[in-house]
Design a protein around this motif. Structure first.
Motif, PDB file in Angstrom:
ATOM      1  N   LYS A  58       0.819  -1.211   0.000  1.00  0.00           N
ATOM      2  CA  LYS A  58       0.000   0.000   0.000  1.00  0.00           C
ATOM      3  C   LYS A  58       0.853   1.261   0.000  1.00  0.00           C
ATOM      4  CE  LYS A  58      -3.838  -2.281   2.381  1.00  0.00           C
ATOM      5  NZ  LYS A  58      -4.661  -2.331   3.627  1.00  0.00           N
ATOM      6  N   GLN A  59       1.846   1.292   0.883  1.00  0.00           N
ATOM      7  CA  GLN A  59       2.706   2.476   0.937  1.00  0.00           C
ATOM      8  C   GLN A  59       3.503   2.622  -0.348  1.00  0.00           C
ATOM      9  OE1 GLN A  59       6.493   4.200   3.523  1.00  0.00           O
ATOM     10  NE2 GLN A  59       5.265   2.546   4.351  1.00  0.00           N
ATOM     11  N   ALA A  60       4.001   1.491  -0.886  1.00  0.00           N
ATOM     12  CA  ALA A  60       4.780   1.533  -2.125  1.00  0.00           C
ATOM     13  C   ALA A  60       3.950   2.087  -3.273  1.00  0.00           C
ATOM     14  CB  ALA A  60       5.298   0.135  -2.460  1.00  0.00           C
ATOM     15  N   ASP A  61       2.663   1.708  -3.344  1.00  0.00           N
ATOM     16  CA  ASP A  61       1.802   2.189  -4.421  1.00  0.00           C
ATOM     17  C   ASP A  61       1.653   3.710  -4.375  1.00  0.00           C
ATOM     18  OD1 ASP A  61       1.442  -0.363  -5.327  1.00  0.00           O
ATOM     19  OD2 ASP A  61      -0.476  -0.678  -4.319  1.00  0.00           O
ATOM     20  N   VAL A  62       1.467   4.254  -3.188  1.00  0.00           N
ATOM     21  CA  VAL A  62       1.329   5.708  -3.054  1.00  0.00           C
ATOM     22  C   VAL A  62       2.594   6.412  -3.529  1.00  0.00           C
ATOM     23  CG1 VAL A  62       1.011   7.611  -1.419  1.00  0.00           C
ATOM     24  CG2 VAL A  62      -0.309   5.511  -1.149  1.00  0.00           C
ATOM     25  N   ASN A  63       3.752   5.884  -3.139  1.00  0.00           N
ATOM     26  CA  ASN A  63       5.018   6.495  -3.537  1.00  0.00           C
ATOM     27  C   ASN A  63       5.217   6.438  -5.047  1.00  0.00           C
ATOM     28  OD1 ASN A  63       6.242   7.335  -1.005  1.00  0.00           O
ATOM     29  ND2 ASN A  63       6.358   5.181  -0.496  1.00  0.00           N
ATOM     30  N   PHE A  64       4.835   5.330  -5.671  1.00  0.00           N
ATOM     31  CA  PHE A  64       5.034   5.209  -7.111  1.00  0.00           C
ATOM     32  C   PHE A  64       4.089   6.123  -7.886  1.00  0.00           C
ATOM     33  CE2 PHE A  64       7.170   1.053  -6.288  1.00  0.00           C
ATOM     34  CZ  PHE A  64       8.370   1.379  -6.913  1.00  0.00           C
ATOM     35  N   PHE A  65       2.874   6.354  -7.390  1.00  0.00           N
ATOM     36  CA  PHE A  65       1.985   7.310  -8.032  1.00  0.00           C
ATOM     37  C   PHE A  65       2.657   8.684  -8.121  1.00  0.00           C
ATOM     38  CE2 PHE A  65      -1.835   4.788  -6.236  1.00  0.00           C
ATOM     39  CZ  PHE A  65      -1.724   3.882  -7.276  1.00  0.00           C
ATOM     40  N   LEU A  66       3.253   9.117  -7.015  1.00  0.00           N
ATOM     41  CA  LEU A  66       3.887  10.427  -6.979  1.00  0.00           C
ATOM     42  C   LEU A  66       5.166  10.455  -7.810  1.00  0.00           C
ATOM     43  CD1 LEU A  66       3.320  11.169  -3.193  1.00  0.00           C
ATOM     44  CD2 LEU A  66       2.231  12.335  -5.109  1.00  0.00           C
ATOM     45  N   LEU A  67       5.928   9.362  -7.789  1.00  0.00           N
ATOM     46  CA  LEU A  67       7.147   9.306  -8.597  1.00  0.00           C
ATOM     47  C   LEU A  67       6.823   9.378 -10.082  1.00  0.00           C
ATOM     48  CD1 LEU A  67       9.166   6.571  -6.662  1.00  0.00           C
ATOM     49  CD2 LEU A  67       9.812   8.968  -6.930  1.00  0.00           C
ATOM     50  N   LEU A  68       5.764   8.706 -10.509  1.00  0.00           N
ATOM     51  CA  LEU A  68       5.376   8.744 -11.918  1.00  0.00           C
ATOM     52  C   LEU A  68       4.865  10.126 -12.310  1.00  0.00           C
ATOM     53  CD1 LEU A  68       3.662   5.252 -12.254  1.00  0.00           C
ATOM     54  CD2 LEU A  68       5.801   5.992 -13.327  1.00  0.00           C
ATOM     55  N   MET A  69       4.173  10.797 -11.403  1.00  0.00           N
ATOM     56  CA  MET A  69       3.727  12.151 -11.696  1.00  0.00           C
ATOM     57  C   MET A  69       4.931  13.088 -11.835  1.00  0.00           C
ATOM     58  SD  MET A  69       1.289  14.772  -9.570  1.00  0.00           S
ATOM     59  CE  MET A  69       2.681  15.290  -8.585  1.00  0.00           C
ATOM     60  N   GLY A  70       5.920  12.924 -10.949  1.00  0.00           N
ATOM     61  CA  GLY A  70       7.133  13.716 -11.064  1.00  0.00           C
ATOM     62  C   GLY A  70       7.868  13.434 -12.359  1.00  0.00           C
ATOM     63  N   LEU A  71       7.896  12.159 -12.768  1.00  0.00           N
ATOM     64  CA  LEU A  71       8.540  11.804 -14.035  1.00  0.00           C
ATOM     65  C   LEU A  71       7.843  12.479 -15.205  1.00  0.00           C
ATOM     66  CD1 LEU A  71      10.522  10.121 -15.692  1.00  0.00           C
ATOM     67  CD2 LEU A  71       8.889   8.223 -15.596  1.00  0.00           C
ATOM     68  N   LEU A  72       6.504  12.540 -15.179  1.00  0.00           N
ATOM     69  CA  LEU A  72       5.757  13.225 -16.237  1.00  0.00           C
ATOM     70  C   LEU A  72       6.182  14.682 -16.341  1.00  0.00           C
ATOM     71  CD1 LEU A  72       3.389  13.276 -18.299  1.00  0.00           C
ATOM     72  CD2 LEU A  72       1.892  13.874 -16.385  1.00  0.00           C
ATOM     73  N   CYS A  73       6.378  15.328 -15.197  1.00  0.00           N
ATOM     74  CA  CYS A  73       6.776  16.741 -15.194  1.00  0.00           C
ATOM     75  C   CYS A  73       8.188  16.934 -15.745  1.00  0.00           C
ATOM     76  CB  CYS A  73       6.677  17.315 -13.783  1.00  0.00           C
ATOM     77  SG  CYS A  73       4.991  17.399 -13.145  1.00  0.00           S
ATOM     78  N   HIS A  74       9.032  15.897 -15.659  1.00  0.00           N
ATOM     79  CA  HIS A  74      10.374  15.972 -16.247  1.00  0.00           C
ATOM     80  C   HIS A  74      10.352  15.633 -17.736  1.00  0.00           C
ATOM     81  CE1 HIS A  74      12.256  16.660 -12.423  1.00  0.00           C
ATOM     82  NE2 HIS A  74      11.808  15.523 -11.927  1.00  0.00           N
ATOM     83  N   LEU A  75       9.448  14.747 -18.127  1.00  0.00           N
ATOM     84  CA  LEU A  75       9.392  14.313 -19.521  1.00  0.00           C
ATOM     85  C   LEU A  75       8.857  15.401 -20.444  1.00  0.00           C
ATOM     86  CD1 LEU A  75       8.145  10.607 -19.364  1.00  0.00           C
ATOM     87  CD2 LEU A  75      10.296  11.429 -20.350  1.00  0.00           C
ATOM     88  N   LEU A  76       7.820  16.107 -20.015  1.00  0.00           N
ATOM     89  CA  LEU A  76       7.156  17.060 -20.903  1.00  0.00           C
ATOM     90  C   LEU A  76       8.073  18.184 -21.384  1.00  0.00           C
ATOM     91  CD1 LEU A  76       3.570  17.253 -19.350  1.00  0.00           C
ATOM     92  CD2 LEU A  76       4.351  15.994 -21.370  1.00  0.00           C
ATOM     93  N   PRO A  77       8.872  18.837 -20.502  1.00  0.00           N
ATOM     94  CA  PRO A  77       9.797  19.861 -21.035  1.00  0.00           C
ATOM     95  C   PRO A  77      10.815  19.278 -22.014  1.00  0.00           C
ATOM     96  CG  PRO A  77       9.535  20.104 -18.665  1.00  0.00           C
ATOM     97  CD  PRO A  77       8.892  18.800 -19.031  1.00  0.00           C
ATOM     98  N   LEU A  78      11.238  18.029 -21.764  1.00  0.00           N
ATOM     99  CA  LEU A  78      12.177  17.382 -22.683  1.00  0.00           C
ATOM    100  C   LEU A  78      11.517  17.105 -24.027  1.00  0.00           C
ATOM    101  CD1 LEU A  78      14.929  15.970 -23.166  1.00  0.00           C
ATOM    102  CD2 LEU A  78      13.893  13.891 -22.244  1.00  0.00           C
ATOM    103  N   LEU A  79      10.291  16.564 -24.001  1.00  0.00           N
ATOM    104  CA  LEU A  79       9.574  16.264 -25.239  1.00  0.00           C
ATOM    105  C   LEU A  79       9.191  17.531 -25.991  1.00  0.00           C
ATOM    106  CD1 LEU A  79       7.243  13.387 -23.964  1.00  0.00           C
ATOM    107  CD2 LEU A  79       9.378  13.183 -25.260  1.00  0.00           C
ATOM    108  N   LEU A  80       8.959  18.605 -25.246  1.00  0.00           N
ATOM    109  CA  LEU A  80       8.618  19.877 -25.885  1.00  0.00           C
ATOM    110  C   LEU A  80       9.744  20.338 -26.803  1.00  0.00           C
ATOM    111  CD1 LEU A  80       6.426  22.122 -25.926  1.00  0.00           C
ATOM    112  CD2 LEU A  80       7.711  23.251 -24.102  1.00  0.00           C
ATOM    113  N   LYS A  81      10.959  20.090 -26.401  1.00  0.00           N
ATOM    114  CA  LYS A  81      12.114  20.467 -27.218  1.00  0.00           C
ATOM    115  C   LYS A  81      12.143  19.687 -28.527  1.00  0.00           C
ATOM    116  CE  LYS A  81      17.078  19.628 -27.291  1.00  0.00           C
ATOM    117  NZ  LYS A  81      16.986  18.495 -28.183  1.00  0.00           N
ATOM    118  N   TYR A  82      11.853  18.382 -28.438  1.00  0.00           N
ATOM    119  CA  TYR A  82      11.896  17.565 -29.642  1.00  0.00           C
ATOM    120  C   TYR A  82      10.650  17.745 -30.502  1.00  0.00           C
ATOM    121  CZ  TYR A  82      15.968  15.240 -27.698  1.00  0.00           C
ATOM    122  OH  TYR A  82      17.224  14.982 -27.219  1.00  0.00           O
ATOM    123  N   ALA A  83       9.552  18.191 -29.899  1.00  0.00           N
ATOM    124  CA  ALA A  83       8.326  18.396 -30.663  1.00  0.00           C
ATOM    125  C   ALA A  83       8.355  19.694 -31.456  1.00  0.00           C
ATOM    126  CB  ALA A  83       7.112  18.399 -29.722  1.00  0.00           C
ATOM    127  N   ALA A  84       9.217  20.613 -31.044  1.00  0.00           N
ATOM    128  CA  ALA A  84       9.292  21.907 -31.717  1.00  0.00           C
ATOM    129  C   ALA A  84       9.856  21.743 -33.127  1.00  0.00           C
ATOM    130  CB  ALA A  84      10.154  22.862 -30.904  1.00  0.00           C
TER     131      ALA A  84
END
Length: 459
Positions: A191-217
């Motif tokens: 249960k605790q691990a699931d909560v942590n992974f939800f937040l880690l994946l959300m943080g990863l999304l926030c890192h991916l989008l600025p990177l993908l924005l560069k390649y999408a331009a």
């Protein structure tokens, strides 16, 4: 440590008394508290109690509990040596090494002091204090690096802390626990691990989008426009992640606190194994507060040495600053907490080990947007684009760890795979001297460092 608070220790606080029953506080302990407790040792205060002067007795008892109450006492010697080395202008790599060693016992003692204050503030406020100070070293290094306009040091040190917790600490814990309990199945609560992974994946999304924005331009978009879009997106994402962090604290400390507390059986077993767990405070509230402030200042001083000498250490040791920031800093800075997680894995208490590794990774992941906001306030352009290699390493680490923990059981092979993944990533940053990073650094508003061999940039 002692299980009885002496009258002269209580008098130090006037009418201040510890809140809640000892049993309530005992079963309100988080995995981080339990992990740090494994490196503490009992203090013998019999000689100190015979001293007639109450003031001297208070001072000596505090020194006994705070400085000598840990198995890492000998590492405190590195602190004055680092200060002397800096004062007499010895080699800057020596200052860097001594400062790193000195930070190790300080991180463990901060955890001890926040736990002591929790006896007076209650478990909820104490948990909030522990969440704030639990990663004080990384946060202070990040702020000082920003003050010195070294944005990449901030990014790399925080990224390294996440990778270290997910792969090195968790991998070593699962491997050692599997070897020590090879004839019995190791299980843990997901249960605790699931909560942590939800937040880690959300943080990863926030890192991916600025990177993908560069390649999408497209080619019609200028470099300055891409940099501006990435910066605005990063700042917006940071505000959202900060809201998520506040919600995480409410979830952890109020609404679902039971998910993050060490289980009763684990605590009882810890007593049986003679792990030091205090049921009553061993120092007074104001003494604990003063020690916490003092140690935070010392951490800030050593962190300043680390930030100021990291490039000279890189040149002297022949290691890239990226490798030092991502690999060496997290290992040394959190060695005490990591050792505690491994000790409990040996004792088949994986819930505590997972709570330390995943909890720290989640908090650090949510500290990154705080760094972006602090940089914004300071007028520094810091975004969430960690570049392709770093972001890919983070994504794969989160995915591999999530698959490893998906069934709620563990064996030594899972830990070995995580460890080997960490070795591969460390080897990648060890040999990383890709000149193309200069282009990426320019896009995100960074300038290349004078030493091109390190593949590292400072703002």
């Amino acid at each position: 440590m002692g299980s009885i608070v002496e009258p002269w220790a209580i008098a130090e606080n006037g009418n201040t008394t510890a809140k809640g029953s000892s049993r309530e506080l005992r079963h309100g302990r988080t995995a981080h508290n339990m992990s740090s407790s494994s490196l503490r040792k009992k203090s013998d205060l019999r000689l100190i109690q015979k001293i007639p002067c109450k003031t001297l007795k208070n001072v000596l008892s505090n020194l006994q509990e705070v400085i000598l109450g840990t198995k890492l006492t000998v590492l405190f010697l590195a602190i004055p040596l680092a200060i002397l080395a800096n004062s007499y202008h010895y080699g800057r790599p020596l200052i860097f090494g001594l400062s790193l060693i000195g930070l190790t016992p300080l991180a463990e003692r901060v955890s001890f002091l926040t736990e002591q204050l929790a006896f007076y503030t209650g478990p909820t406020v104490g948990g909030l204090l522990n969440a704030t100070c639990g990663n004080a070293t990384e946060l202070i290094i990040a702020i000082l690096a920003l003050a010195n306009n070294k944005v990449a040091v901030v990014k790399y040190s925080l990224l390294g802390s996440i990778l270290s917790n997910l792969l090195l600490v968790l991998g070593t814990s699962l491997f050692c626990g599997g070897i020590a309990n090879i004839r019995r199945e190791q299980r843990f609560d997901r249960k605790q691990a699931d909560v942590n992974f939800f937040l880690l994946l959300m943080g990863l999304l926030c890192h991916l989008l600025p990177l993908l924005l560069k390649y999408a331009a497209t080619g019609e978009v200028s470099t300055s426009q891409i940099s501006k879009m990435s910066l605005n997106l990063s700042r917006t994402s940071s505000i959202v992640m900060l809201i998520a962090y506040i919600a995480y604290l409410i979830f952890q400390l109020w609404t679902h606190r039971q998910l993050f507390e060490a289980q009763e059986d684990d605590i009882d077993d810890a007593y049986d194994d003679e792990v030091t767990v205090e049921e009553t405070p061993v120092i007074g509230f104001w003494s604990g507060f003063a020690w916490l402030v003092g140690m935070t200042l010392v951490i800030a001083l050593l962190s300043e040495y680390v930030v100021a000498t990291i490039e000279e250490a890189s040149d002297s040791w022949g290691l890239s600053v990226g490798f030092i920031s991502i690999i060496l800093l997290p290992i040394v800075g959190n060695a005490a907490e990591h050792a505690g997680a491994i000790i409990f894995a040996f004792k088949n208490k994986l819930d505590i080990s997972l709570g330390v590794a995943l909890g720290s990774a989640t908090q650090i992941s949510l500290f990154v947007p705080l760094s972006v906001i602090v940089a914004w306030i300071m007028g520094i352009k810091m975004d969430l684009n960690f570049n392709l290699l770093e972001t890919s390493s983070l994504a794969l680490a989160i995915i591999i760890t999530a698959f490893t923990l998906q069934d709620g059981t563990s064996h030594y092979m899972k830990g070995l795979v995580l460890l080997l993944c960490y070795v591969i990533i460390a080897a990648c940053f060890f040999v990383d001297q890709i000149p193309q990073k200069q282009l990426i650094g320019t896009i995100v508003g960074l300038q290349p460092k004078n030493n091109p061999g390190s593949g590292f940039f400072s703002a």
